[in-house]
Design a protein around this motif. Structure first.
Motif, PDB file in Angstrom:
ATOM      1  N   PRO A 245     -41.227  -1.351  55.344  1.00 34.46           N
ATOM      2  CA  PRO A 245     -41.300  -1.346  56.810  1.00 34.46           C
ATOM      3  C   PRO A 245     -40.300  -2.327  57.399  1.00 34.46           C
ATOM      4  CG  PRO A 245     -43.495  -1.411  55.834  1.00 34.46           C
ATOM      5  CD  PRO A 245     -42.517  -1.637  54.708  1.00 34.46           C
ATOM      6  N   GLY A 246     -39.493  -1.871  58.327  1.00 34.60           N
ATOM      7  CA  GLY A 246     -38.480  -2.730  58.926  1.00 34.60           C
ATOM      8  C   GLY A 246     -38.854  -3.154  60.333  1.00 34.60           C
ATOM      9  N   ASP A 247     -38.136  -4.124  60.848  1.00 31.01           N
ATOM     10  CA  ASP A 247     -38.430  -4.560  62.200  1.00 31.01           C
ATOM     11  C   ASP A 247     -37.636  -3.719  63.194  1.00 31.01           C
ATOM     12  OD1 ASP A 247     -35.821  -5.525  62.161  1.00 31.01           O
ATOM     13  OD2 ASP A 247     -36.457  -7.544  61.587  1.00 31.01           O
ATOM     14  N   VAL A 248     -37.862  -3.970  64.461  1.00 30.22           N
ATOM     15  CA  VAL A 248     -37.233  -3.164  65.505  1.00 30.22           C
ATOM     16  C   VAL A 248     -35.718  -3.303  65.475  1.00 30.22           C
ATOM     17  CG1 VAL A 248     -37.046  -2.837  67.992  1.00 30.22           C
ATOM     18  CG2 VAL A 248     -39.283  -3.339  66.965  1.00 30.22           C
ATOM     19  N   GLU A 249     -35.225  -4.515  65.216  1.00 25.94           N
ATOM     20  CA  GLU A 249     -33.785  -4.749  65.213  1.00 25.94           C
ATOM     21  C   GLU A 249     -33.096  -3.901  64.143  1.00 25.94           C
ATOM     22  OE1 GLU A 249     -30.543  -8.375  64.615  1.00 25.94           O
ATOM     23  OE2 GLU A 249     -32.693  -8.759  64.478  1.00 25.94           O
ATOM     24  N   MET A 250     -33.683  -3.863  62.929  1.00 25.45           N
ATOM     25  CA  MET A 250     -33.091  -3.082  61.850  1.00 25.45           C
ATOM     26  C   MET A 250     -33.107  -1.594  62.179  1.00 25.45           C
ATOM     27  SD  MET A 250     -31.896  -5.060  59.562  1.00 25.45           S
ATOM     28  CE  MET A 250     -31.389  -5.992  61.015  1.00 25.45           C
ATOM     29  N   ASP A 251     -34.185  -1.149  62.816  1.00 31.86           N
ATOM     30  CA  ASP A 251     -34.278   0.263  63.189  1.00 31.86           C
ATOM     31  C   ASP A 251     -33.207   0.628  64.203  1.00 31.86           C
ATOM     32  OD1 ASP A 251     -35.670   2.806  63.004  1.00 31.86           O
ATOM     33  OD2 ASP A 251     -36.310   2.429  65.072  1.00 31.86           O
ATOM     34  N   LEU A 252     -32.935  -0.267  65.133  1.00 29.20           N
ATOM     35  CA  LEU A 252     -31.889  -0.015  66.124  1.00 29.20           C
ATOM     36  C   LEU A 252     -30.515   0.050  65.471  1.00 29.20           C
ATOM     37  CD1 LEU A 252     -33.060  -2.283  69.089  1.00 29.20           C
ATOM     38  CD2 LEU A 252     -33.096   0.226  68.968  1.00 29.20           C
ATOM     39  N   ILE A 253     -30.259  -0.843  64.503  1.00 26.78           N
ATOM     40  CA  ILE A 253     -28.980  -0.819  63.785  1.00 26.78           C
ATOM     41  C   ILE A 253     -28.814   0.511  63.060  1.00 26.78           C
ATOM     42  CG2 ILE A 253     -27.708  -1.835  61.857  1.00 26.78           C
ATOM     43  CD1 ILE A 253     -28.830  -4.536  62.637  1.00 26.78           C
ATOM     44  N   ARG A 254     -29.887   0.936  62.395  1.00 25.78           N
ATOM     45  CA  ARG A 254     -29.819   2.186  61.640  1.00 25.78           C
ATOM     46  C   ARG A 254     -29.504   3.364  62.561  1.00 25.78           C
ATOM     47  NH1 ARG A 254     -33.099   6.250  60.904  1.00 25.78           N
ATOM     48  NH2 ARG A 254     -34.824   5.231  61.985  1.00 25.78           N
ATOM     49  N   ARG A 255     -30.210   3.424  63.683  1.00 23.65           N
ATOM     50  CA  ARG A 255     -30.007   4.549  64.599  1.00 23.65           C
ATOM     51  C   ARG A 255     -28.612   4.521  65.230  1.00 23.65           C
ATOM     52  NH1 ARG A 255     -35.676   5.048  68.044  1.00 23.65           N
ATOM     53  NH2 ARG A 255     -37.089   5.199  66.244  1.00 23.65           N
ATOM     54  N   HIS A 256     -28.194   3.344  65.632  1.00 24.89           N
ATOM     55  CA  HIS A 256     -26.936   3.236  66.364  1.00 24.89           C
ATOM     56  C   HIS A 256     -25.739   3.581  65.493  1.00 24.89           C
ATOM     57  CE1 HIS A 256     -24.245   1.947  69.516  1.00 24.89           C
ATOM     58  NE2 HIS A 256     -23.619   1.150  68.667  1.00 24.89           N
ATOM     59  N   HIS A 257     -25.805   3.230  64.206  1.00 21.64           N
ATOM     60  CA  HIS A 257     -24.649   3.409  63.332  1.00 21.64           C
ATOM     61  C   HIS A 257     -24.813   4.540  62.310  1.00 21.64           C
ATOM     62  CE1 HIS A 257     -22.710  -0.116  64.956  1.00 21.64           C
ATOM     63  NE2 HIS A 257     -23.739  -0.882  64.646  1.00 21.64           N
ATOM     64  N   HIS A 258     -25.824   5.382  62.535  1.00 29.68           N
ATOM     65  CA  HIS A 258     -26.071   6.450  61.559  1.00 29.68           C
ATOM     66  C   HIS A 258     -24.847   7.343  61.376  1.00 29.68           C
ATOM     67  CE1 HIS A 258     -28.201   9.535  59.308  1.00 29.68           C
ATOM     68  NE2 HIS A 258     -27.655  10.420  60.113  1.00 29.68           N
ATOM     69  N   ALA A 259     -24.212   7.744  62.468  1.00 22.41           N
ATOM     70  CA  ALA A 259     -23.055   8.648  62.381  1.00 22.41           C
ATOM     71  C   ALA A 259     -21.909   7.996  61.614  1.00 22.41           C
ATOM     72  CB  ALA A 259     -22.596   9.050  63.783  1.00 22.41           C
ATOM     73  N   GLU A 260     -21.651   6.712  61.898  1.00 24.09           N
ATOM     74  CA  GLU A 260     -20.575   6.011  61.200  1.00 24.09           C
ATOM     75  C   GLU A 260     -20.871   5.905  59.701  1.00 24.09           C
ATOM     76  OE1 GLU A 260     -22.025   5.031  63.931  1.00 24.09           O
ATOM     77  OE2 GLU A 260     -20.591   4.280  65.414  1.00 24.09           O
ATOM     78  N   PHE A 261     -22.139   5.630  59.387  1.00 26.49           N
ATOM     79  CA  PHE A 261     -22.542   5.496  57.992  1.00 26.49           C
ATOM     80  C   PHE A 261     -22.336   6.811  57.237  1.00 26.49           C
ATOM     81  CE2 PHE A 261     -26.080   5.654  54.838  1.00 26.49           C
ATOM     82  CZ  PHE A 261     -25.646   4.638  54.012  1.00 26.49           C
ATOM     83  N   ARG A 262     -22.783   7.892  57.827  1.00 23.91           N
ATOM     84  CA  ARG A 262     -22.660   9.206  57.180  1.00 23.91           C
ATOM     85  C   ARG A 262     -21.195   9.597  56.997  1.00 23.91           C
ATOM     86  NH1 ARG A 262     -25.620  13.636  56.005  1.00 23.91           N
ATOM     87  NH2 ARG A 262     -24.676  15.678  56.306  1.00 23.91           N
ATOM     88  N   GLN A 263     -20.382   9.345  58.018  1.00 20.61           N
ATOM     89  CA  GLN A 263     -18.967   9.680  57.920  1.00 20.61           C
ATOM     90  C   GLN A 263     -18.273   8.842  56.843  1.00 20.61           C
ATOM     91  OE1 GLN A 263     -17.400  12.148  59.173  1.00 20.61           O
ATOM     92  NE2 GLN A 263     -15.364  11.580  58.408  1.00 20.61           N
ATOM     93  N   ALA A 264     -18.643   7.584  56.745  1.00 20.58           N
ATOM     94  CA  ALA A 264     -18.039   6.716  55.731  1.00 20.58           C
ATOM     95  C   ALA A 264     -18.388   7.198  54.325  1.00 20.58           C
ATOM     96  CB  ALA A 264     -18.507   5.276  55.926  1.00 20.58           C
TER      97      ALA A 264
END
Length: 307
Positions: A190-209
């Motif tokens: 279980p992650g905190d809210v900050e980590m969840d926001l990072i994951r959501r915000h950068h999901h596209a960049e992560f997948r493309q990389a």
């Protein structure tokens, strides 16, 4: 709406096992199913089959839906044209079998060549795969009847062939719970809210990389990852297929994953411009998505290969 569209809707509702999700108005359902029928027929114009037979086949294979999930969205996630071809093959329609041979089974020898098995064994596996997928037996319908349209048909056929290759190698099947510990350990904490926001915000960049990082792998490494991540073959199974011990397979997989991870990390750090501390937090949040993205990207490769 025409009488045909009304009949298709009635057939679908009668066989959808109650997994409809968000209720769909009758007129909208009729129009949706007519469009589905027209689209799949356009993909295989030489394969003639009654519309109601296919709609029943589709309805019986619809996955369970959430209360708010729209039918149109669920249908978009299926490979409907390939489900149509599979249905026609199960029905014994000659033109469908010819198309299945030409577009799928004929590609198996090339797709299985990297398994490093004798040519005679590969030929036997291809023949056995054809029989298993297309031939009715006293025990029941052909294996192709189990294809649900979720995922590439080409990938699904390859998995069947790989399983047959394992059997022909004389390898015992792994125990049902093999790998369960590894799967449980890989689940994200279980992650905190900050980590969840990072994951959501950068999901596209992560997948493309990750997608770009895959370009540095060899074809053999891609095949190995596909078998392990997408087809979920164990170390024991992979060792038998490649005729090496499990430690060698483990080393190959670790090297391929590390290559993708390192290249992904390099590209992300440049692209996002995060501080070292923020970047480590980002990687922690993304780690649980790494295997999922590998699986999805390999699945997309299969989809492109069948076009």
């Amino acid at each position: 709406m025409t009488q045909m569209s009304a009949e298709l809707a009635a057939t679908f509702l009668a066989h959808a096992r109650g997994h409809m999700g968000t209720p769909t108005e009758s007129s909208a359902l009729e129009g949706l199913l007519c469009r589905v029928w027209e689209d799949v027929r356009a993909q295989w114009p030489e394969v003639e089959m009654p519309a109601e037979r296919f709609i029943r086949h589709l309805a019986e294979r619809m996955p369970a839906a959430g209360a708010e999930e729209r039918l149109a969205t669920r249908l978009e996630q299926l490979s409907l044209s390939e489900l149509y071809l599979a249905c026609a093959c199960v029905q014994g329609i000659g033109a469908a079998t010819v198309a299945f041979d030409r577009h799928y089974l004929s590609r198996l020898p090339g797709m299985l060549g990297y398994l490093r098995q004798p040519a005679a064994l590969i030929d036997d596996v291809c023949q056995l795969t054809r029989v298993k997928l297309l031939v009715h037996t006293p025990e029941g319908a052909p294996r192709l009847n189990d294809y649900t349209g979720r995922g590439s048909l080409l990938s699904w056929v390859r998995v069947t062939a790989v399983r047959i290759a394992l059997r022909e190698c004389g390898l015992e099947k792994p125990t049902p719970d093999e790998g369960v510990v590894e799967v449980l350990e890989s689940l994200p904490a279980p992650g905190d809210v900050e980590m969840d926001l990072i994951r959501r915000h950068h999901h596209a960049e992560f997948r493309q990389a990750i997608r770009e990082a895959f370009t540095v792998l060899t074809e053999e490494e891609r095949h190995l990852l596909r078998l392990h991540v997408v087809d979920q073959l164990s170390m024991v199974e992979l060792g038998a297929l490649f005729r090496v011990n499990q430690s060698t397979v483990s080393r190959w997989l670790k090297s391929a994953r590390q290559t993708v991870f390192n290249e992904t990390r390099r590209r992300l750090q440049v692209r996002l411009g995060l501080s070292p501390r923020d970047f480590q937090s980002f990687l922690a949040a993304m780690d649980s998505q790494f295997e999922l993205n590998i699986s999805q990207i390999l699945g997309e490769e299969d989809a492109r290969a069948r076009r």
